[in-house]
Design an enzyme around this catalytic site. Structure first.
Site, PDB file in Angstrom:
ATOM      1  N   GLU A 269     -52.193-118.335  76.137  1.00 25.12           N
ATOM      2  CA  GLU A 269     -50.990-117.585  75.717  1.00 25.12           C
ATOM      3  C   GLU A 269     -51.065-116.121  76.114  1.00 25.12           C
ATOM      4  O   GLU A 269     -50.618-115.240  75.366  1.00 25.12           O
ATOM      5  CB  GLU A 269     -50.796-117.693  74.199  1.00 25.12           C
ATOM      6  CG  GLU A 269     -50.094-118.929  73.766  1.00 25.12           C
ATOM      7  CD  GLU A 269     -49.038-119.346  74.721  1.00 25.12           C
ATOM      8  OE1 GLU A 269     -48.261-118.491  75.155  1.00 25.12           O
ATOM      9  OE2 GLU A 269     -48.999-120.528  75.079  1.00 25.12           O
TER      10      GLU A 269
HETATM   11  C1  LIG Z   1     -57.725-125.185  76.774  1.00 27.12           C
HETATM   12  C2  LIG Z   1     -56.594-124.505  77.495  1.00 27.12           C
HETATM   13  C3  LIG Z   1     -55.288-124.837  77.147  1.00 27.12           C
HETATM   14  C4  LIG Z   1     -54.225-124.243  77.839  1.00 27.12           C
HETATM   15  N1  LIG Z   1     -52.930-124.620  77.552  1.00 27.12           N
HETATM   16  C5  LIG Z   1     -51.925-124.223  78.388  1.00 27.12           C
HETATM   17  C6  LIG Z   1     -50.616-124.784  78.266  1.00 27.12           C
HETATM   18  O1  LIG Z   1     -50.326-125.600  77.367  1.00 27.12           O
HETATM   19  N2  LIG Z   1     -49.668-124.417  79.168  1.00 27.12           N
HETATM   20  C7  LIG Z   1     -49.939-123.537  80.179  1.00 27.12           C
HETATM   21  O2  LIG Z   1     -49.049-123.269  80.981  1.00 27.12           O
HETATM   22  N3  LIG Z   1     -51.161-122.960  80.296  1.00 27.12           N
HETATM   23  C8  LIG Z   1     -52.165-123.293  79.434  1.00 27.12           C
HETATM   24  N4  LIG Z   1     -53.421-122.750  79.576  1.00 27.12           N
HETATM   25  C9  LIG Z   1     -53.646-121.732  80.596  1.00 27.12           C
HETATM   26  C10 LIG Z   1     -53.898-120.356  80.010  1.00 27.12           C
HETATM   27  O3  LIG Z   1     -52.726-119.830  79.460  1.00 27.12           O
HETATM   28  C11 LIG Z   1     -54.498-119.501  81.131  1.00 27.12           C
HETATM   29  O4  LIG Z   1     -55.815-119.969  81.335  1.00 27.12           O
HETATM   30  C12 LIG Z   1     -54.484-118.027  80.822  1.00 27.12           C
HETATM   31  O5  LIG Z   1     -53.174-117.548  80.822  1.00 27.12           O
HETATM   32  C13 LIG Z   1     -55.310-117.207  81.819  1.00 27.12           C
HETATM   33  O6  LIG Z   1     -55.031-117.566  83.137  1.00 27.12           O
HETATM   34  P1  LIG Z   1     -56.229-117.916  84.130  1.00 27.12           P
HETATM   35  O7  LIG Z   1     -57.095-118.908  83.444  1.00 27.12           O
HETATM   36  O8  LIG Z   1     -55.668-118.305  85.436  1.00 27.12           O
HETATM   37  O9  LIG Z   1     -57.048-116.586  84.260  1.00 27.12           O
HETATM   38  P2  LIG Z   1     -56.715-115.391  85.290  1.00 27.12           P
HETATM   39  O10 LIG Z   1     -55.269-115.073  85.232  1.00 27.12           O
HETATM   40  O11 LIG Z   1     -57.299-115.716  86.603  1.00 27.12           O
HETATM   41  O12 LIG Z   1     -57.517-114.196  84.621  1.00 27.12           O
HETATM   42  C14 LIG Z   1     -58.933-114.022  84.789  1.00 27.12           C
HETATM   43  C15 LIG Z   1     -59.350-112.756  84.049  1.00 27.12           C
HETATM   44  O13 LIG Z   1     -58.714-111.630  84.642  1.00 27.12           O
HETATM   45  C16 LIG Z   1     -58.038-110.876  83.663  1.00 27.12           C
HETATM   46  N5  LIG Z   1     -56.826-110.288  84.239  1.00 27.12           N
HETATM   47  C17 LIG Z   1     -55.860-110.878  84.955  1.00 27.12           C
HETATM   48  N6  LIG Z   1     -54.900-110.012  85.271  1.00 27.12           N
HETATM   49  C18 LIG Z   1     -55.236-108.848  84.718  1.00 27.12           C
HETATM   50  C19 LIG Z   1     -54.646-107.553  84.645  1.00 27.12           C
HETATM   51  N7  LIG Z   1     -53.460-107.295  85.204  1.00 27.12           N
HETATM   52  N8  LIG Z   1     -55.305-106.575  83.984  1.00 27.12           N
HETATM   53  C20 LIG Z   1     -56.489-106.823  83.389  1.00 27.12           C
HETATM   54  N9  LIG Z   1     -57.090-108.011  83.406  1.00 27.12           N
HETATM   55  C21 LIG Z   1     -56.470-109.010  84.049  1.00 27.12           C
HETATM   56  C22 LIG Z   1     -57.711-111.872  82.564  1.00 27.12           C
HETATM   57  O14 LIG Z   1     -57.514-111.217  81.334  1.00 27.12           O
HETATM   58  C23 LIG Z   1     -58.952-112.757  82.573  1.00 27.12           C
HETATM   59  O15 LIG Z   1     -59.957-112.182  81.810  1.00 27.12           O
HETATM   60  C24 LIG Z   1     -54.488-123.288  78.860  1.00 27.12           C
HETATM   61  C25 LIG Z   1     -55.810-122.947  79.168  1.00 27.12           C
HETATM   62  C26 LIG Z   1     -56.847-123.559  78.516  1.00 27.12           C
HETATM   63  C27 LIG Z   1     -58.263-123.210  78.930  1.00 27.12           C
END
Ligand SMILES: Cc1cc2nc3c(=O)[nH]c(=O)nc-3n(C[C@H](O)[C@H](O)[C@H](O)COP(=O)(O)OP(=O)(O)OC[C@H]3O[C@@H](n4cnc5c(N)ncnc54)[C@H](O)[C@@H]3O)c2cc1C
Length: 596
Positions: A443
């Site tokens: 989220e």
């Molecule tokens: C168990 C689980 C359930 C989930 N359920 C859903 C769901 O129901 N529906 C759905 O659509 N998604 C879902 N997700 C996805 C989840 O919302 C994403 O994993 C999350 O938004 C982060 O995206 P990412 O994993 O690609 O990390 P990334 O976006 O690659 O981020 C990696 C790191 O970089 C940091 N970062 C990125 N951009 C910036 C910035 N501009 N400034 C500072 N730091 C930054 C982030 O904070 C993080 O620490 C789920 C994930 C998990 C693990």
């Protein structure tokens, strides 16, 4: 095996004594008849369901997890999950706070909030299935066409169908502008949607006949980036006009993720291969439409950690009273036994009281926000509605990030109370820690919440929303500042309020010079403001407890002690955080990337 006792007394304290919720609700036409007895009896019933039906399934869900049958793409949830959902639906729980126009019971969001907290204490992985359905209900209520509402909402409200939110793709999580799923318009007004979604919670399950996926995708002529994203409904089975189920749609679960916690919730990779969907809202406005769902879900995620904080605390207290180790430094407290219970040791108390102060402070804040949502929806007066909406917008990232950071700290502390036994599976504490960890990530990670808070909610409107909330604090300080007994709470609250005002202005100035200054300070700043909000609610709770501490009810004595602990041991963290926020971007950005 962990136990759970629904915290009915504290829920009722916040509802009736802190918020005076019945009067506030009765001022809203839609809740003019709500009374305390109804609210209390629903809380009791929900508590029973959580303690008796869901709590025993929590460890089962963790150990079994979900399984995918690749031959037909179906997912089996852990033993007992499906039956528990059937009982949940039979009891009418999904419809509790939904609009009567779609078959809902129309009860206050505030009540739904309390029920959700208990569901999450009992079984976060299970609670996510109805939680996501409710978020889908919220998005469709706000942006669906009349026809879509008529077709989907009654099913979601009854719990006959579940919902999901499908945003994330392998190359895009935080940055939804990178999204690639495509939607091709068809002659009949529908769309054929193709792409791959990952990490979709509750993406497939055996709870319900149908699953309503809300999917973000791009139209053929869409511009790149987040302004070219549209929202679609993509049901697992295409519904017939009367609500019956038609043909299976081309959206399938291709794999389940193996993950750290919430094993009972199916985290699915979803493949869309020309799946039929229908547009929700306007073309290229999908992100705005999805934000309704995301905001509901962000409050919901804060609630997940609140629930875990409470249940971890309860179990750690029981253990600390029972486990005998060492003597108290000040001499034996339990001379007839070979050692004293560990609750005599100051540092064990620090860990327990940290969890307690975070649970009770978090509950006050979350319930306050829920009451604001009731006002935002139900108030006749436009200004009051706007005021409530502004406060919810400001407080949502705090609920999401502060409560989940606190939940991580609290569950870890509660595990520590068990010593090595906390690390062993049978006690259940390590599950709470593992389950709590995801709440800081999905989220919108807590970093993103912090950027949203400082960048959009505070600086973008020149601190207008912050000033409104600050006014509540100033009014309270002015009223209570004359009371000698309240000085220990009012003085640090007023002091922190002034310091936050100054810090906000400084950060605003720095941000004009270089936007990275916002990124460098945001996480510290959100935590400082989280404490400011908690200090306000803890001071208000202390006021009630002071007035009633002589009543003979130990509840108020404990409340006052916890308030004192919060002000003495947790609030001082803000001094270090403010210093860190002021240190600016240089300590973070000066080092060349190549040196990492
Ligand atoms: C168990 C689980 C359930 C989930 N359920 C859903 C769901 O129901 N529906 C759905 O659509 N998604 C879902 N997700 C996805 C989840 O919302 C994403 O994993 C999350 O938004 C982060 O995206 P990412 O994993 O690609 O990390 P990334 O976006 O690659 O981020 C990696 C790191 O970089 C940091 N970062 C990125 N951009 C910036 C910035 N501009 N400034 C500072 N730091 C930054 C982030 O904070 C993080 O620490 C789920 C994930 C998990 C693990």
């Amino acid at each position: 095996m962990p136990q759970y006792t629904p915290p009915l007394r504290d829920l009722q304290f916040v509802m009736h004594e802190l918020l005076g919720a019945v009067d506030q609700l009765n001022a809203l036409p839609r809740h003019a008849d709500v009374d305390a007895d109804t609210l209390n009896s629903v809380l009791e019933e929900a508590g029973k369901f959580c303690a008796e039906v869901l709590t025993p399934l929590n460890a089962v869900g963790d150990q079994q997890g979900c399984t995918l049958d690749r031959s037909n793409h179906t997912v089996r949830t852990p033993d007992g999950f499906k039956d528990a959902y059937a009982r949940f639906v039979e009891g009418g729980w999904p419809s509790l706070a939904c609009d009567p126009a779609h078959g809902g019971q129309g009860l206050p969001v505030l009540l739904g909030q309390c029920v959700n907290e208990m569901l999450n204490s009992a079984n976060q992985a299970w609670a996510m299935y109805p939680g996501l359905s409710h978020a889908a209900y919220a998005a469709l209520s706000a942006h669906g066409s009349d026809e879509q509402k008529a077709l989907y909402l009654p099913k979601l409200v009854k719990g006959e169908w579940t919902g999901t939110m499908c945003l994330t793709e392998p190359q895009c999580g935080t940055d939804l502008g990178l999204l690639r799923s495509k939607a091709e318009p068809q002659a009949d007004g529908s769309y054929k949607i193709s792409g791959q979604k990952i990490f979709i919670s509750a993406g497939e399950n055996d709870f319900a006949d149908n699953i309503v996926h809300l999917v973000l995708a791009r139209l053929p002529d869409a511009t790149a980036g987040s302004k070219g994203i549209t929202l679609f409904i993509v049901p697992k089975f295409l519904p017939k006009a009367g609500g019956g189920l038609g043909e299976r749609n081309a959206i399938f679960c291709g794999a389940l993720e193996h993950k750290m916690g919430i094993h009972g919730n199916a985290t699915c990779q979803m493949n869309l291969d020309g799946a039929t969907g229908w547009m929700v809202g306007q073309p290229n406005k999908g992100l705005a439409a999805m934000f309704v769902m995301m905001n509901a879900a962000r409050l919901g995620v804060g609630n997940q950690s609140l629930g875990l904080t409470e249940v971890a605390y309860q179990n750690a207290v029981a253990y600390a009273k029972d486990r005998l180790q060492m003597r108290a430094l000040s001499g034996p407290k339990n001379p007839d036994k070979p050692a004293d219970p560990i609750i005599v040791h100051p540092d064990v108390r620090r860990m327990l009281l940290t969890a307690r102060a975070y649970a009770e402070g978090g509950r006050a804040l979350a319930m306050y926000c829920a009451l604001l949502l009731d006002k935002e929806r139900g108030c006749d007066d436009e200004d009051e509605r706007q005021d409530a909406a502004d406060q919810v917008a400001l407080l949502t990232p705090i609920v999401k990030a502060f409560l989940t950071d606190n939940g991580w700290i609290a569950t870890s502390n509660c595990l520590q109370v068990f010593g090595g036994h906390g690390y062993i599976r049978e006690w259940g504490m390590e599950q709470f820690v593992r389950d709590a960890r995801i709440n800081l990530i999905y989220e919108g990670t807590n970093t993103i919440q912090a950027l949203d808070f400082l960048g959009r909610k505070v600086l973008a409107d020149n601190g207008a929303k912050m000033r409104k909330f600050g006014q509540l604090i100033s009014d309270f300080v002015e009223e209570e500042g004359v009371d000698e007994a309240m000085q220990e709470f009012v003085n640090p609250l007023a002091d922190l309020g002034e310091k936050v005002t100054k810090l906000t202005m400084e950060l605003g100035m720095k941000a004009m010079g270089n936007a990275d200054e916002v990124g460098a300070a945001a996480t510290d700043y959100l935590r400082v403001c989280g404490h400011l909000v908690f200090a306000y609610f803890w001071a208000r709770m202390a006021k009630i407890a002071l007035a009633k501490q002589g009543s003979g009810d130990p509840f108020y004595v404990a409340k006052l002690h916890t308030a004192r602990f919060y002000f003495a041991k947790l609030l001082p963290e803000t001094a270090g955080l403010m210093r860190s926020a002021r240190s600016g971007m240089a300590p973070l950005m000066a080092m060349d990337e190549a040196l990492f």
